[in-house]
Design an enzyme around this catalytic site. Structure first.
Site, mmCIF file in Angstrom:
data_model
loop_
_atom_site.group_PDB
_atom_site.id
_atom_site.type_symbol
_atom_site.label_atom_id
_atom_site.label_comp_id
_atom_site.label_asym_id
_atom_site.label_seq_id
_atom_site.Cartn_x
_atom_site.Cartn_y
_atom_site.Cartn_z
ATOM 1 N N GLN A 44 -4.277 -1.609 9.840
ATOM 2 C CA GLN A 44 -4.286 -2.935 9.216
ATOM 3 C C GLN A 44 -4.866 -3.981 10.162
ATOM 4 O O GLN A 44 -4.484 -4.048 11.332
ATOM 5 C CB GLN A 44 -2.866 -3.315 8.768
ATOM 6 C CG GLN A 44 -2.800 -4.556 7.908
ATOM 7 C CD GLN A 44 -3.448 -4.400 6.532
ATOM 8 O OE1 GLN A 44 -3.605 -3.303 6.029
ATOM 9 N NE2 GLN A 44 -3.844 -5.513 5.945
ATOM 10 N N ASP A 74 -10.687 3.116 4.429
ATOM 11 C CA ASP A 74 -11.004 1.684 4.354
ATOM 12 C C ASP A 74 -12.523 1.459 4.342
ATOM 13 O O ASP A 74 -12.993 0.344 4.051
ATOM 14 C CB ASP A 74 -10.430 0.950 5.583
ATOM 15 C CG ASP A 74 -9.209 0.116 5.244
ATOM 16 O OD1 ASP A 74 -9.073 -0.299 4.084
ATOM 17 O OD2 ASP A 74 -8.406 -0.122 6.163
ATOM 18 N N LYS A 76 0.838 -1.207 0.000
ATOM 19 C CA LYS A 76 0.000 0.000 0.000
ATOM 20 C C LYS A 76 0.874 1.259 0.000
ATOM 21 O O LYS A 76 0.644 2.201 -0.751
ATOM 22 C CB LYS A 76 -0.936 -0.006 1.217
ATOM 23 C CG LYS A 76 -2.063 -1.038 1.109
ATOM 24 C CD LYS A 76 -2.832 -1.213 2.410
ATOM 25 C CE LYS A 76 -3.854 -2.347 2.273
ATOM 26 N NZ LYS A 76 -4.616 -2.617 3.503
HETATM 27 N N1 GUN Z 1 -6.851 -6.811 6.408
HETATM 28 C C1 GUN Z 1 -7.231 -7.511 5.307
HETATM 29 N N2 GUN Z 1 -7.777 -6.682 4.378
HETATM 30 C C2 GUN Z 1 -7.724 -5.437 4.908
HETATM 31 C C3 GUN Z 1 -8.128 -4.155 4.423
HETATM 32 O O1 GUN Z 1 -8.675 -3.987 3.311
HETATM 33 N N3 GUN Z 1 -7.901 -3.108 5.275
HETATM 34 C C4 GUN Z 1 -7.335 -3.255 6.499
HETATM 35 N N4 GUN Z 1 -7.167 -2.174 7.245
HETATM 36 N N5 GUN Z 1 -6.958 -4.438 6.971
HETATM 37 C C5 GUN Z 1 -7.147 -5.513 6.168
#
Ligand code: GUN
Length: 293
Positions: free
Chosen positions: A96, A119, A52
């Site tokens: 995350q 998110d 990311k």
């Molecule tokens: N863990 C797995 N997928 C995601 C996501 O799209 N965002 C976040 N913050 N954690 C994740």
């Protein structure tokens, strides 16, 4: 059968974002800034967050990563979230998941300001999405909508079966596909681990979205001829024929399902790559104050 090429589409989207960021810079505007919080370094979180951050830099956005040890207290984490909320230079914040058990993920999500919740996990954004109001939509469902749109796949009146009811993918996907818009206007069935006759239901799907996290669960016998098959799964499975000893598998048994499908996403190279480009689209929206003016 046509492949839904996430690699190609995500590159296209990244180029569009890079052009917009360059325009902002040329006009002397503030550079969009994504912040990520990573707790511990277990599992795939480390790789996901690194990807990311790297993608942000590639499109000219600013990115900041705050790392915490596995033993961080909930209070300390919430304080950091509030600090980011209050920092006007920081446009988007992701924490995350998963988090260690002693920290309430719900509490953390609810502490992120909805206007920075790129998110789309805050209850305000989920509620606004369900009502059809402007909202941040979580990255994987948004990436799937973008794929359907860019391949001009007809969705109105179709039967969409979603397998898996996770808060991140299955649940929002089911809400989005029934909305009175495009992509949408589907008749949606949301299935899960207690669903009876799952194979029968899947066989009636015009659009099948597999997001249950079980490698190669969806077999040819569960898919209707001419269906659109979206595979959200990504699991490492042992494969002695590979140098690494592992192969990446989706939730769909690709080799046998692909010949029956009208469209199908490969794994890797499908939905996963769209997720990151959607997150950057959301960060750009946040910097532009598009959702919460
Ligand atoms: N863990 C797995 N997928 C995601 C996501 O799209 N965002 C976040 N913050 N954690 C994740």
């Amino acid at each position: 059968m046509q492949l839904l090429d996430g690699k190609f589409l995500s590159q296209q989207i990244k180029q569009e974002i890079a052009a917009e960021v360059a325009e902002i810079k040329a006009a002397g505007g503030k550079i969009p800034h994504l912040v990520a919080i990573l707790v511990g370094s277990a599992g795939r979180s480390e790789t996901y967050v690194a990807s990311k951050m790297k993608n942000c830099e590639e499109v000219g956005m600013k990115s900041t990563l705050f790392r915490f040890d596995e033993t961080v207290s909930e209070q300390e984490l919430l304080d950091k979230v509030r600090e980011v909320n209050d920092n006007p230079d920081m446009d988007g914040l992701i924490v995350q998941l998963p988090l260690p058990e002693h920290i309430s993920a719900d509490k953390v999500m609810e502490t992120i300001h909805p206007a920075k919740d790129v998110d789309g996990f805050h209850p305000t954004n989920i509620g606004r999405m369900a009502k059809g109001l402007p909202a941040y939509i979580s990255a994987t469902p948004q990436g799937i909508l973008e794929m359907l749109k860019r391949y001009e796949i007809e969705t109105s009146g179709k039967h969409c079966v979603v397998v898996g009811r996770s808060q991140i993918v299955g649940l929002p996907m089911s809400i989005l596909m029934q909305r009175n818009t495009y992509p949408g206007n589907c008749t949606v069935t949301l299935t899960h681990s207690k669903t009876r006759n799952l194979a029968d239901i899947c066989r009636t799907a015009d659009i099948l979205i597999a997001a249950l996290g079980r490698p190669e669960f969806i077999t040819a016998g569960m898919v209707k001829e001419g269906a659109v098959v979206i595979d959200v799964g990504l699991e490492k499975v042992p494969d002695p024929s590979k140098k690494s000893g592992f192969a990446l598998k989706g939730d769909v048994k690709f080799d046998e399902v692909a010949p029956k499908a009208a469209y199908i996403t490969p794994v890797p190279g499908g939905v996963g790559l769209m997720t990151i480009s959607s997150l950057m689209q959301n960060t750009l929206k946040s910097a532009r104050r598009e959702i919460y003016p």
